[in-house]
Design an enzyme around this catalytic site. Structure first.
Site, PDB file in Angstrom:
ATOM      1  CD  GLU A  16     -10.719 -14.938  -2.082  1.00 12.62           C
ATOM      2  OE1 GLU A  16     -11.056 -16.016  -1.574  1.00 12.62           O
ATOM      3  OE2 GLU A  16      -9.796 -14.829  -2.909  1.00 12.62           O
ATOM      4  CG  ASP A  17     -10.282 -17.152   1.792  1.00 11.75           C
ATOM      5  OD1 ASP A  17      -9.995 -16.261   0.961  1.00 11.75           O
ATOM      6  OD2 ASP A  17      -9.535 -18.130   1.999  1.00 11.75           O
ATOM      7  NE  ARG A  75      -7.991 -25.442   3.205  1.00  8.90           N
ATOM      8  CZ  ARG A  75      -7.597 -24.364   2.541  1.00  8.90           C
ATOM      9  NH1 ARG A  75      -8.226 -23.215   2.729  1.00  8.90           N
ATOM     10  NH2 ARG A  75      -6.583 -24.421   1.698  1.00  8.90           N
ATOM     11  CG  ASP A  92      -2.814 -10.412   2.872  1.00  8.75           C
ATOM     12  OD1 ASP A  92      -1.974  -9.569   2.544  1.00  8.75           O
ATOM     13  OD2 ASP A  92      -2.699 -11.113   3.891  1.00  8.75           O
ATOM     14  N   GLY A 134     -10.638 -21.683   0.276  1.00  6.31           N
ATOM     15  CA  GLY A 134     -10.904 -20.950   1.519  1.00  6.31           C
ATOM     16  C   GLY A 134     -12.323 -20.477   1.770  1.00  6.31           C
ATOM     17  CG  PHE A 168      -0.883 -16.260   8.878  1.00  4.45           C
ATOM     18  CD1 PHE A 168      -1.010 -16.152   7.497  1.00  4.45           C
ATOM     19  CD2 PHE A 168      -1.067 -17.504   9.459  1.00  4.45           C
ATOM     20  CE1 PHE A 168      -1.330 -17.264   6.714  1.00  4.45           C
ATOM     21  CE2 PHE A 168      -1.379 -18.620   8.685  1.00  4.45           C
ATOM     22  CZ  PHE A 168      -1.508 -18.496   7.306  1.00  4.45           C
TER      23      PHE A 168
HETATM   24  P1  IMP Z   1      -3.885 -11.686  -1.535  1.00  6.33           P
HETATM   25  O1  IMP Z   1      -3.707 -12.119  -2.958  1.00  6.33           O
HETATM   26  O2  IMP Z   1      -2.628 -11.119  -0.940  1.00  6.33           O
HETATM   27  O3  IMP Z   1      -5.065 -10.773  -1.339  1.00  6.33           O
HETATM   28  O4  IMP Z   1      -4.132 -12.983  -0.673  1.00  6.33           O
HETATM   29  C1  IMP Z   1      -5.280 -13.677  -0.788  1.00  6.33           C
HETATM   30  C2  IMP Z   1      -5.120 -15.135  -0.463  1.00  6.33           C
HETATM   31  O5  IMP Z   1      -4.017 -15.411   0.417  1.00  6.33           O
HETATM   32  C3  IMP Z   1      -6.355 -15.580   0.271  1.00  6.33           C
HETATM   33  O6  IMP Z   1      -7.330 -16.040  -0.633  1.00  6.33           O
HETATM   34  C4  IMP Z   1      -5.837 -16.637   1.209  1.00  6.33           C
HETATM   35  O7  IMP Z   1      -5.892 -17.887   0.570  1.00  6.33           O
HETATM   36  C5  IMP Z   1      -4.420 -16.242   1.482  1.00  6.33           C
HETATM   37  N1  IMP Z   1      -4.285 -15.499   2.760  1.00  6.33           N
HETATM   38  C6  IMP Z   1      -4.073 -14.176   2.930  1.00  6.33           C
HETATM   39  N2  IMP Z   1      -3.977 -13.849   4.226  1.00  6.33           N
HETATM   40  C7  IMP Z   1      -4.146 -15.002   4.914  1.00  6.33           C
HETATM   41  C8  IMP Z   1      -4.163 -15.332   6.329  1.00  6.33           C
HETATM   42  O8  IMP Z   1      -4.012 -14.480   7.224  1.00  6.33           O
HETATM   43  N3  IMP Z   1      -4.360 -16.633   6.628  1.00  6.33           N
HETATM   44  C9  IMP Z   1      -4.550 -17.613   5.691  1.00  6.33           C
HETATM   45  N4  IMP Z   1      -4.542 -17.355   4.374  1.00  6.33           N
HETATM   46  C10 IMP Z   1      -4.346 -16.058   3.984  1.00  6.33           C
HETATM   47 MG    MG Z   2      -8.526 -17.806  -0.932  1.00  4.47          MG
END
Ligand code: IMP
Ligand code: MG
Length: 178
Positions: A102-103, A168, A106, A48, A155
């Site tokens: 990081e992209d 992407r 969440d 990402g 999302f």
């Molecule tokens: P976390 O572990 O819950 O912080 O999620 C992180 C990963 O989930 C990111 O690196 C993304 O790859 C994916 N992610 C979280 N939210 C989104 C979103 O809204 N769209 C697309 N990918 C997401």
């Molecule tokens: Mg990611």
């Protein structure tokens, strides 16, 4: 193109390209000021972060390096289930200032795991720079040092982020239409 369809879902544009570029440039200015004179290595988290890392890195004026890692999920042979390991970390980061790119953050689960693995390589400091941050979804307590844009708990796709592998390539951020 304000509305698009990816697979079964509809998305509409929520963050325009000029807003993205301005936020990324602003982060670069901060990094250039705050890390001047340090031995810095940027670590982009694939897939990402590739677009964000590319745009940000072009604006970085420090003498620094960049590398990319990927978090691989695989079923271990042990009964604890899914094991996530960091692959591609072949640079020596011991004693260096690491900036993780990081992209999106969440829940923070992914990054918490990455940080704990990176600590094993004994860098001087680990700083976190994320393009997007969902403050209402964040469940962890680690510090996020640099955030380009905060977004609501929706999302999104585009600018490197995907829905099932697609989207992407979009240069803007699109939000899922509910
Ligand atoms: P976390 O572990 O819950 O912080 O999620 C992180 C990963 O989930 C990111 O690196 C993304 O790859 C994916 N992610 C979280 N939210 C989104 C979103 O809204 N769209 C697309 N990918 C997401
Ligand atoms: Mg990611």
């Amino acid at each position: 193109m304000n509305k698009i369809k990816i697979l079964d879902k509809e998305f509409e544009v929520s963050i325009k390209e000029n807003e993205i570029q301005a936020a990324v440039n602003k982060m670069a200015v901060r990094l250039n000021n705050e890390l001047k004179g340090k031995e810095v290595i940027f670590i982009g988290i694939l897939n990402g972060s590739f677009m964000f890392a590319s745009d940000l890195f072009k604006q970085i004026t420090l003498d620094c390096r960049i590398t990319f890692v990927k978090v691989a999920s695989y079923q271990g042979t042990i009964s604890t289930g899914t094991v996530k390991s960091l692959i591609g970390i072949n640079e020596n980061i011991k004693g260096k200032v690491v900036v993780v790119l990081e992209d999106i953050v969440d829940s923070g689960e992914t990054l918490e795991n990455i940080i704990s693995q990176l600590k094993g390589y004994e860098p001087e400091t680990i700083l976190i720079a994320t393009f997007l941050f969902k403050p209402n979804a964040f469940k962890k307590s680690f510090k996020i040092d640099y955030v380009a844009i905060e977004i609501p708990n929706d999302f999104i796709v585009g600018y490197g982020l995907d829905y099932d592998g697609f989207g992407r390539n979009l240069p803007e951020i699109y939000t899922l239409v509910k």
